[in-house]
Every structure is written in structure tokens, then in C-alpha cells.
Scaffold this motif. Structure first.
Motif, short mmCIF file in Angstrom:
data_model
loop_
_atom_site.label_atom_id
_atom_site.label_comp_id
_atom_site.label_asym_id
_atom_site.label_seq_id
_atom_site.Cartn_x
_atom_site.Cartn_y
_atom_site.Cartn_z
N LEU A 98 -1.28 -14.40 5.07
CA LEU A 98 -1.13 -14.05 3.66
C LEU A 98 -1.20 -12.55 3.44
CD1 LEU A 98 -3.27 -16.88 1.97
CD2 LEU A 98 -0.78 -16.67 2.05
N LEU A 99 -2.02 -11.86 4.20
CA LEU A 99 -2.09 -10.39 4.10
C LEU A 99 -0.75 -9.76 4.47
CD1 LEU A 99 -3.62 -7.68 3.82
CD2 LEU A 99 -4.26 -7.94 6.22
N ARG A 100 -0.13 -10.26 5.53
CA ARG A 100 1.17 -9.72 5.94
C ARG A 100 2.22 -9.93 4.84
NH1 ARG A 100 3.83 -12.05 11.36
NH2 ARG A 100 3.93 -13.89 10.01
N ASN A 101 2.19 -11.10 4.22
CA ASN A 101 3.13 -11.36 3.13
C ASN A 101 2.82 -10.51 1.89
OD1 ASN A 101 4.50 -13.28 4.65
ND2 ASN A 101 3.19 -14.95 3.95
N ALA A 102 1.53 -10.27 1.64
CA ALA A 102 1.16 -9.48 0.47
C ALA A 102 1.64 -8.03 0.61
CB ALA A 102 -0.35 -9.51 0.27
N ILE A 103 1.54 -7.49 1.82
CA ILE A 103 2.00 -6.12 2.03
C ILE A 103 3.53 -6.05 1.93
CG2 ILE A 103 2.08 -4.22 3.69
CD1 ILE A 103 -0.61 -5.08 4.72
N LEU A 105 5.47 -7.11 4.70
CA LEU A 105 5.95 -7.03 6.08
C LEU A 105 6.24 -8.44 6.58
CD1 LEU A 105 3.34 -4.45 7.39
CD2 LEU A 105 5.69 -3.98 6.72
N GLN A 106 7.47 -8.67 7.00
CA GLN A 106 7.85 -10.02 7.39
C GLN A 106 7.49 -10.33 8.84
OE1 GLN A 106 8.93 -12.13 5.14
NE2 GLN A 106 8.85 -10.52 3.60
N THR A 107 7.66 -9.39 9.72
CA THR A 107 7.43 -9.65 11.15
C THR A 107 6.47 -8.66 11.79
OG1 THR A 107 9.38 -8.32 11.72
CG2 THR A 107 9.71 -10.69 11.43
N THR A 108 5.78 -7.87 11.00
CA THR A 108 4.84 -6.88 11.53
C THR A 108 3.49 -7.04 10.83
OG1 THR A 108 6.65 -5.33 11.91
CG2 THR A 108 4.43 -4.43 11.97
N PRO A 251 5.74 1.88 1.40
CA PRO A 251 4.93 2.99 1.95
C PRO A 251 3.62 3.20 1.20
CG PRO A 251 7.23 3.64 1.73
CD PRO A 251 7.09 2.33 1.02
N PHE A 252 3.64 3.03 -0.13
CA PHE A 252 2.40 3.19 -0.90
C PHE A 252 1.38 2.11 -0.55
CE2 PHE A 252 5.47 5.50 -3.51
CZ PHE A 252 4.77 6.67 -3.77
N LYS A 253 1.85 0.88 -0.32
CA LYS A 253 0.93 -0.20 0.05
C LYS A 253 0.34 0.03 1.43
CE LYS A 253 3.90 -3.52 -0.99
NZ LYS A 253 4.46 -4.88 -1.21
N LEU A 254 1.17 0.50 2.35
CA LEU A 254 0.65 0.82 3.69
C LEU A 254 -0.35 1.97 3.62
CD1 LEU A 254 3.91 0.59 5.85
CD2 LEU A 254 2.05 -1.06 5.72
N MET A 255 -0.06 3.00 2.84
CA MET A 255 -0.98 4.13 2.71
C MET A 255 -2.29 3.68 2.09
SD MET A 255 -0.44 7.72 0.63
CE MET A 255 -0.43 6.83 -0.94
N LEU A 256 -2.23 2.84 1.04
CA LEU A 256 -3.46 2.35 0.42
C LEU A 256 -4.29 1.54 1.41
CD1 LEU A 256 -5.24 1.76 -2.08
CD2 LEU A 256 -3.75 -0.20 -2.54
N PHE A 257 -3.62 0.69 2.18
CA PHE A 257 -4.34 -0.17 3.13
C PHE A 257 -5.02 0.65 4.23
CE2 PHE A 257 -4.57 -3.36 6.58
CZ PHE A 257 -5.26 -4.35 5.90
N VAL A 258 -4.36 1.73 4.66
CA VAL A 258 -4.93 2.57 5.71
C VAL A 258 -6.07 3.42 5.16
CG1 VAL A 258 -4.45 4.46 7.31
CG2 VAL A 258 -2.83 2.56 7.09
N VAL A 259 -5.88 3.97 3.95
CA VAL A 259 -6.89 4.87 3.37
C VAL A 259 -8.21 4.14 3.14
CG1 VAL A 259 -7.47 6.19 1.29
CG2 VAL A 259 -5.24 6.48 2.38
N VAL A 260 -8.16 2.93 2.66
CA VAL A 260 -9.40 2.19 2.35
C VAL A 260 -9.94 1.47 3.58
CG1 VAL A 260 -8.69 1.88 -0.04
CG2 VAL A 260 -8.16 0.10 1.64
N ASP A 261 -9.34 1.72 4.77
CA ASP A 261 -9.77 1.04 6.00
C ASP A 261 -9.67 -0.48 5.81
OD1 ASP A 261 -10.66 0.62 8.56
OD2 ASP A 261 -12.78 0.88 8.06
#
Length: 275
Positions: A98-103, A105-108, A251-261
Motif C-alpha cells: 500500500l505504501l508503494r501504491n500511495a507514493i 511507484l508501480q514497480t519500485t 518527486p515531491f512525494k519522494l522528497m517528503l518521504f526521504v526528509v522525514v525518514d
């Protein structure tokens, strides 16, 4: 070099001969298979006279007949499915998917990576339970201190305690009612429900795991959905209707996910979600 004839150049007579040759090979192979099966059945009566001796390490083997060996192999074949339904794997793998779908990303990450992460976290969560099973069932049975029946009973208790701790009251009452046992539980007490069989505990546990996994997935979707809504509103106000919002929001979702660990917070929350 000789050129092989194409399919259009092959005459109908040649096709018929090839078809007959394939049919002949099929029936020959089928005949060999049937001969092997008849041979195995013929020797089954002689094989039934022998027993398989399973050495327990104390020079006291336990005699096992052919039927028991067959049941043992069937249990080994079903063991992976049963273990996946009796551990923390179900909740973890669903949350990761579900996390992968929320971001978006289909296959990553790939499915193999998600399964590996889920197995590693499941082993970490189940470590105390597996240690108790090893100390109370596997090691005593290997040393010949208890019988096979006692080892199975000792191994059931830690698994039941773990599953009952994760099972909700509503789910347990539902499956108790479906099984014909009229019990209205107000709280799931693991020590008081050990007499229940796996046919009641396992489906109640899996249902509770699915409920918790989807609840965690819903909470994961909220921040990423807000980003999608903001990006869509900005693009709409700028008149960029033909530009896909997901291309800008990813890109904003990936940046948010990385910034908040995000990975650390997710793994910490998943492990702590098990009582």
C-alpha cells in the motif's frame, strides 16, 4: 547452407506425417509413464512391510509407517502457507504494498525486495516466539526428552499466544459464533483461550491482521493524497491541464518521504504495532 522449408511450403501430407509422429511419441511416453506407475504400485505392497526409522539422537528411534511419512510430506508442503498465515508477514507485506501504491511507484521497490523486507521484519518480530518454540519443543524432542506428540503441543502454545495477542475481540467473537461456540468475549485473554483450535484462532488472527494493515495503509495515503491535491490545484490554476499531476507530484512525494525518514518511521511503527 540448406534453407529450411517454410510453413507455407510444407505439403499437407508432410503435416499429417509430422502429426502422426507427435501422436506416436505422446502415446509412447504415456505408456512408459503408466509402466512406472504400475511398477510403483506393485512394489508398494513390499515397501509397506518396511518402516522408516527417525533417529532422535538417543538410540531410541520412532517407527513411522508409509502413511505417516506421506502425511509428513503433505504437512511440509503446506508449512509455508500455514506459517505465513500464523506470523506477522501478512500485515507487513500489505502495508509495504500500500505504501508503494500511495507514493505512486508501480514497480519500485520490486516485489522481491518487498518480500525480502517483510521476511526480515517478520523474523525480527517472531524471534521471541520462535525462540520459545525452539526451547520448549524442538530441542527437547531432538534430545529425546519428549515425544513427537508432546513436541507438537509445546510448539502450538507460543504460536497461539502470539496470534491471540494480535486478534481483536470482534473477530474472535465472530469466528466463535461461526464455529458454533456461543461465547461473548469482552477481552481476548491468550492464557484463557489456549484450548481453542487453530481452525478458530487462525482465521480470526488473519482477519484482524487484514483490518490493521488496511488501517495503516489508509493513514499512509493521507499525506501523499494531500500532495497530489495541492499539485493538481496549482496546475489547474496555471492552466496546465494537459500536464499529468502525478509527474509533478512524484518527486515531491519522494522528497517528503526521504526528509522525514519514512522507512525508519514505517519499520519502527510496524514492529511496535505488534503487542
Amino acid at each position: 547452407m540448406t534453407r529450411l522449408p517454410s510453413r507455407a511450403e510444407v505439403s499437407p501430407e508432410q503435416r499429417k506425417r509430422e502429426l502422426k509422429r507427435y501422436i506416436l511419441r505422446f502415446f509412447v511416453s504415456l505408456g512408459v509413464f503408466l509402466v512406472l506407475v504400475l511398477f510403483l504400485f506393485a512394489t508398494g505392497a513390499h515397501a509397506a512391510k518396511f518402516n522408516v526409522t527417525m533417529d532422535t539422537g538417543n538410540d531410541k528411534g520412532t517407527s513411522t509407517g508409509p502413511l505417516q511419512v506421506l502425511i509428513l510430506f503433505a504437512a511440509i508442503a503446506l508449512a509455508p502457507t500455514m506459517l505465513l498465515m500464523m506470523t506477522s508477514f501478512t500485515r507487513i507485506i500489505i502495508v509495504l504494498s500500500l505504501l508503494r501504491n500511495a507514493i505512486g511507484l508501480q514497480t519500485t521497490p520490486p516485489n522481491q525486495v518487498l518480500i525480502g523486507i517483510a521476511l526480515a521484519l517478520s523474523l525480527f518480530v517472531m524471534a521471541p516466539t520462535l525462540t520459545e518454540v525452539n526451547n520448549t519443543a524442538v530441542q527437547p524432542y531432538t534430545n529425546g526428552k519428549i515425544t513427537q506428540t508432546q513436541a507438537i503441543e509445546n510448539a502450538k502454545k507460543p504460536l497461539k499466544v502470539f496470534m491471540l495477542k494480535q486478534t481483536g475481540v470482534k473477530e474472535m467473537n465472530m469466528f466463535l459464533e461461526l464455529s458454533g461456540q456461543k461465547h461473548e468475549l469482552k477481552k481476548v485473554e491468550p492464557n484463557e483461550l489456549l484450548s481453542l483450535g487453530f481452525r478458530v484462532i487462525m482465521p480470526a488472527f488473519v482477519t484482524s491482521e487484514l483490518k490493521r494493515a488496511f488501517t495503516i495503509g489508509f493513514l499512509l495515503f493521507i499525506p501523499f493524497m494531500i500532495i497530489d491535491m495541492v499539485v493538481s490545484s496549482v496546475l489547474m490554476s496555471m492552466g496546465m491541464v494537459m500536464l499529468p499531476p502525478s509527474m509533478i507530484s512524484l518527486p515531491f512525494k519522494l522528497m517528503l518521504f526521504v526528509v522525514v525518514d519514512g522507512w525508519g518511521l514505517l519499520f519502527d511503527s510496524l514492529v511496535k504495532s505488534f503487542h
